[in-house]
Design a protein around this motif. Structure first.
Motif, PDB file in Angstrom:
ATOM      1  N   SER A  26       0.830  -1.210   0.000  1.00 22.32           N
ATOM      2  CA  SER A  26       0.000   0.000   0.000  1.00 22.32           C
ATOM      3  C   SER A  26       0.866   1.262   0.000  1.00 22.32           C
ATOM      4  O   SER A  26       0.532   2.240  -0.675  1.00 22.32           O
ATOM      5  CB  SER A  26      -0.987  -0.003   1.169  1.00 22.32           C
ATOM      6  N   LEU A  27       1.969   1.238   0.720  1.00 20.58           N
ATOM      7  CA  LEU A  27       2.887   2.377   0.697  1.00 20.58           C
ATOM      8  C   LEU A  27       3.494   2.554  -0.692  1.00 20.58           C
ATOM      9  O   LEU A  27       3.620   3.675  -1.188  1.00 20.58           O
ATOM     10  CB  LEU A  27       4.011   2.192   1.724  1.00 20.58           C
ATOM     11  N   GLY A  28       3.861   1.450  -1.308  1.00 18.81           N
ATOM     12  CA  GLY A  28       4.426   1.511  -2.656  1.00 18.81           C
ATOM     13  C   GLY A  28       3.444   2.119  -3.644  1.00 18.81           C
ATOM     14  O   GLY A  28       3.814   2.970  -4.464  1.00 18.81           O
ATOM     15  N   LEU A  29       2.192   1.714  -3.549  1.00 17.70           N
ATOM     16  CA  LEU A  29       1.156   2.242  -4.433  1.00 17.70           C
ATOM     17  C   LEU A  29       0.928   3.736  -4.176  1.00 17.70           C
ATOM     18  O   LEU A  29       0.878   4.537  -5.112  1.00 17.70           O
ATOM     19  CB  LEU A  29      -0.145   1.459  -4.240  1.00 17.70           C
ATOM     20  N   LEU A  30       0.806   4.113  -2.919  1.00 17.94           N
ATOM     21  CA  LEU A  30       0.593   5.506  -2.548  1.00 17.94           C
ATOM     22  C   LEU A  30       1.710   6.401  -3.093  1.00 17.94           C
ATOM     23  O   LEU A  30       1.450   7.431  -3.719  1.00 17.94           O
ATOM     24  CB  LEU A  30       0.511   5.638  -1.017  1.00 17.94           C
ATOM     25  N   LEU A  31       2.943   5.982  -2.873  1.00 19.94           N
ATOM     26  CA  LEU A  31       4.092   6.792  -3.304  1.00 19.94           C
ATOM     27  C   LEU A  31       4.232   6.810  -4.823  1.00 19.94           C
ATOM     28  O   LEU A  31       4.562   7.850  -5.404  1.00 19.94           O
ATOM     29  CB  LEU A  31       5.368   6.276  -2.635  1.00 19.94           C
ATOM     30  N   SER A  32       3.973   5.695  -5.466  1.00 18.98           N
ATOM     31  CA  SER A  32       4.044   5.634  -6.934  1.00 18.98           C
ATOM     32  C   SER A  32       3.004   6.556  -7.559  1.00 18.98           C
ATOM     33  O   SER A  32       3.288   7.243  -8.542  1.00 18.98           O
ATOM     34  CB  SER A  32       3.821   4.206  -7.427  1.00 18.98           C
ATOM     35  N   GLU A  33       1.809   6.571  -6.972  1.00 20.09           N
ATOM     36  CA  GLU A  33       0.748   7.439  -7.489  1.00 20.09           C
ATOM     37  C   GLU A  33       1.098   8.914  -7.338  1.00 20.09           C
ATOM     38  O   GLU A  33       0.590   9.760  -8.063  1.00 20.09           O
ATOM     39  CB  GLU A  33      -0.584   7.129  -6.798  1.00 20.09           C
ATOM     40  N   GLU A  34       1.992   9.223  -6.392  1.00 21.35           N
ATOM     41  CA  GLU A  34       2.447  10.604  -6.199  1.00 21.35           C
ATOM     42  C   GLU A  34       3.621  10.949  -7.113  1.00 21.35           C
ATOM     43  O   GLU A  34       4.152  12.054  -7.054  1.00 21.35           O
ATOM     44  CB  GLU A  34       2.841  10.827  -4.736  1.00 21.35           C
ATOM     45  N   GLY A  35       4.053   9.983  -7.922  1.00 27.33           N
ATOM     46  CA  GLY A  35       5.110  10.245  -8.890  1.00 27.33           C
ATOM     47  C   GLY A  35       6.511   9.863  -8.454  1.00 27.33           C
ATOM     48  O   GLY A  35       7.485  10.148  -9.158  1.00 27.33           O
ATOM     49  N   TYR A  36       6.629   9.203  -7.322  1.00 31.62           N
ATOM     50  CA  TYR A  36       7.943   8.769  -6.853  1.00 31.62           C
ATOM     51  C   TYR A  36       8.318   7.425  -7.480  1.00 31.62           C
ATOM     52  O   TYR A  36       7.450   6.614  -7.789  1.00 31.62           O
ATOM     53  CB  TYR A  36       7.958   8.616  -5.329  1.00 31.62           C
ATOM     54  N   ILE A  37       9.605   7.205  -7.645  1.00 31.31           N
ATOM     55  CA  ILE A  37      10.127   5.892  -8.016  1.00 31.31           C
ATOM     56  C   ILE A  37      10.359   5.160  -6.698  1.00 31.31           C
ATOM     57  O   ILE A  37      11.018   5.689  -5.801  1.00 31.31           O
ATOM     58  CB  ILE A  37      11.437   6.008  -8.814  1.00 31.31           C
ATOM     59  N   VAL A  38       9.814   3.967  -6.569  1.00 32.42           N
ATOM     60  CA  VAL A  38       9.802   3.288  -5.274  1.00 32.42           C
ATOM     61  C   VAL A  38      10.471   1.923  -5.372  1.00 32.42           C
ATOM     62  O   VAL A  38      10.260   1.176  -6.321  1.00 32.42           O
ATOM     63  CB  VAL A  38       8.349   3.121  -4.772  1.00 32.42           C
ATOM     64  N   ASP A  39      11.284   1.610  -4.354  1.00 29.72           N
ATOM     65  CA  ASP A  39      11.851   0.274  -4.190  1.00 29.72           C
ATOM     66  C   ASP A  39      11.313  -0.254  -2.864  1.00 29.72           C
ATOM     67  O   ASP A  39      11.396   0.440  -1.839  1.00 29.72           O
ATOM     68  CB  ASP A  39      13.373   0.332  -4.176  1.00 29.72           C
ATOM     69  N   LEU A  40      10.747  -1.450  -2.883  1.00 30.17           N
ATOM     70  CA  LEU A  40      10.144  -2.049  -1.695  1.00 30.17           C
ATOM     71  C   LEU A  40      10.955  -3.254  -1.249  1.00 30.17           C
ATOM     72  O   LEU A  40      11.222  -4.142  -2.057  1.00 30.17           O
ATOM     73  CB  LEU A  40       8.712  -2.502  -2.001  1.00 30.17           C
ATOM     74  N   ILE A  41      11.334  -3.282   0.033  1.00 30.33           N
ATOM     75  CA  ILE A  41      12.020  -4.466   0.564  1.00 30.33           C
ATOM     76  C   ILE A  41      11.408  -4.844   1.905  1.00 30.33           C
ATOM     77  O   ILE A  41      10.952  -3.992   2.662  1.00 30.33           O
ATOM     78  CB  ILE A  41      13.546  -4.286   0.680  1.00 30.33           C
ATOM     79  N   ASP A  42      11.404  -6.159   2.187  1.00 27.65           N
ATOM     80  CA  ASP A  42      10.782  -6.643   3.413  1.00 27.65           C
ATOM     81  C   ASP A  42      11.770  -7.259   4.399  1.00 27.65           C
ATOM     82  O   ASP A  42      11.366  -7.848   5.393  1.00 27.65           O
ATOM     83  CB  ASP A  42       9.668  -7.641   3.086  1.00 27.65           C
ATOM     84  N   LYS A  43      13.051  -7.127   4.126  1.00 31.14           N
ATOM     85  CA  LYS A  43      14.092  -7.680   5.008  1.00 31.14           C
ATOM     86  C   LYS A  43      15.134  -6.607   5.302  1.00 31.14           C
ATOM     87  O   LYS A  43      15.683  -5.988   4.386  1.00 31.14           O
ATOM     88  CB  LYS A  43      14.807  -8.863   4.339  1.00 31.14           C
ATOM     89  N   SER A  44      15.422  -6.414   6.582  1.00 28.54           N
ATOM     90  CA  SER A  44      16.405  -5.392   6.937  1.00 28.54           C
ATOM     91  C   SER A  44      17.797  -5.724   6.395  1.00 28.54           C
ATOM     92  O   SER A  44      18.586  -4.826   6.116  1.00 28.54           O
ATOM     93  CB  SER A  44      16.459  -5.197   8.448  1.00 28.54           C
ATOM     94  N   ALA A  45      18.073  -7.003   6.202  1.00 25.23           N
ATOM     95  CA  ALA A  45      19.386  -7.405   5.675  1.00 25.23           C
ATOM     96  C   ALA A  45      19.617  -6.894   4.255  1.00 25.23           C
ATOM     97  O   ALA A  45      20.754  -6.829   3.793  1.00 25.23           O
ATOM     98  CB  ALA A  45      19.513  -8.926   5.701  1.00 25.23           C
ATOM     99  N   LEU A  46      18.545  -6.507   3.560  1.00 28.20           N
ATOM    100  CA  LEU A  46      18.660  -6.028   2.184  1.00 28.20           C
ATOM    101  C   LEU A  46      18.830  -4.511   2.078  1.00 28.20           C
ATOM    102  O   LEU A  46      19.046  -3.993   0.981  1.00 28.20           O
ATOM    103  CB  LEU A  46      17.422  -6.454   1.385  1.00 28.20           C
ATOM    104  N   VAL A  47      18.742  -3.809   3.203  1.00 24.83           N
ATOM    105  CA  VAL A  47      18.767  -2.349   3.171  1.00 24.83           C
ATOM    106  C   VAL A  47      20.055  -1.810   2.563  1.00 24.83           C
ATOM    107  O   VAL A  47      20.035  -0.975   1.655  1.00 24.83           O
ATOM    108  CB  VAL A  47      18.537  -1.754   4.580  1.00 24.83           C
ATOM    109  N   ARG A  48      21.180  -2.256   3.045  1.00 22.52           N
ATOM    110  CA  ARG A  48      22.464  -1.708   2.586  1.00 22.52           C
ATOM    111  C   ARG A  48      22.651  -1.920   1.082  1.00 22.52           C
ATOM    112  O   ARG A  48      23.035  -0.996   0.358  1.00 22.52           O
ATOM    113  CB  ARG A  48      23.602  -2.358   3.388  1.00 22.52           C
ATOM    114  N   ASP A  49      22.372  -3.128   0.596  1.00 22.78           N
ATOM    115  CA  ASP A  49      22.508  -3.404  -0.843  1.00 22.78           C
ATOM    116  C   ASP A  49      21.542  -2.550  -1.656  1.00 22.78           C
ATOM    117  O   ASP A  49      21.894  -2.046  -2.718  1.00 22.78           O
ATOM    118  CB  ASP A  49      22.266  -4.882  -1.143  1.00 22.78           C
TER     119      ASP A  49
END
Length: 120
Positions: free
Chosen positions: A17-40
């Motif tokens: 839902s956050l990805g959809l909200l932000l995309s609709e506002e014109g942002y390019i969005v990357d969604l991740i569900d694991k903290s281990a992936l943040v740095r990469d």
């Protein structure tokens, strides 16, 4: 140029839902569900802003936030933390987030906060 926002949350429904909200506002969005992936993801996606949950299944968003803010390469990336924690619990841990927004979040407040941080 479109601004890029990295969203980190282990709740897949909220993440979507956050990805959809932000995309609709014109942002390019990357969604991740694991903290281990943040740095990469930061290294590859190069976000202009990070929105991250505090309570993640595999990490603490406050600690990840401080790690990002303490690195010379990423210190300037604004970070919004989302949380269902009480104000008392939030205040028990000092972190370097640029903003903390409670869950359930108000979409207008979240979008305005993101826009304000991206202007800095």
């Amino acid at each position: 140029m479109k601004r890029k926002i990295l969203v980190v949350d282990d709740d897949l429904l909220l993440l979507g839902s956050l990805g959809l909200l932000l995309s609709e506002e014109g942002y390019i969005v990357d969604l991740i569900d694991k903290s281990a992936l943040v740095r990469d993801s930061i290294d590859v996606f190069k976000p202009d802003l990070i929105i991250m949950d505090i309570l993640l299944d595999d990490g603490d968003g406050r600690e990840i936030c401080d790690s990002i803010k303490n690195s010379n390469l990423t210190t300037e990336i604004p970070i919004i933390l989302l949380t269902a924690l009480s104000h008392q619990k939030i205040s028990e841990f000092d972190c370097q987030a640029d903003a903390i927004i409670g869950k359930p979040y108000n979409a207008h407040i979240l979008l305005q906060t993101a826009a304000d941080l991206l202007k800095q």
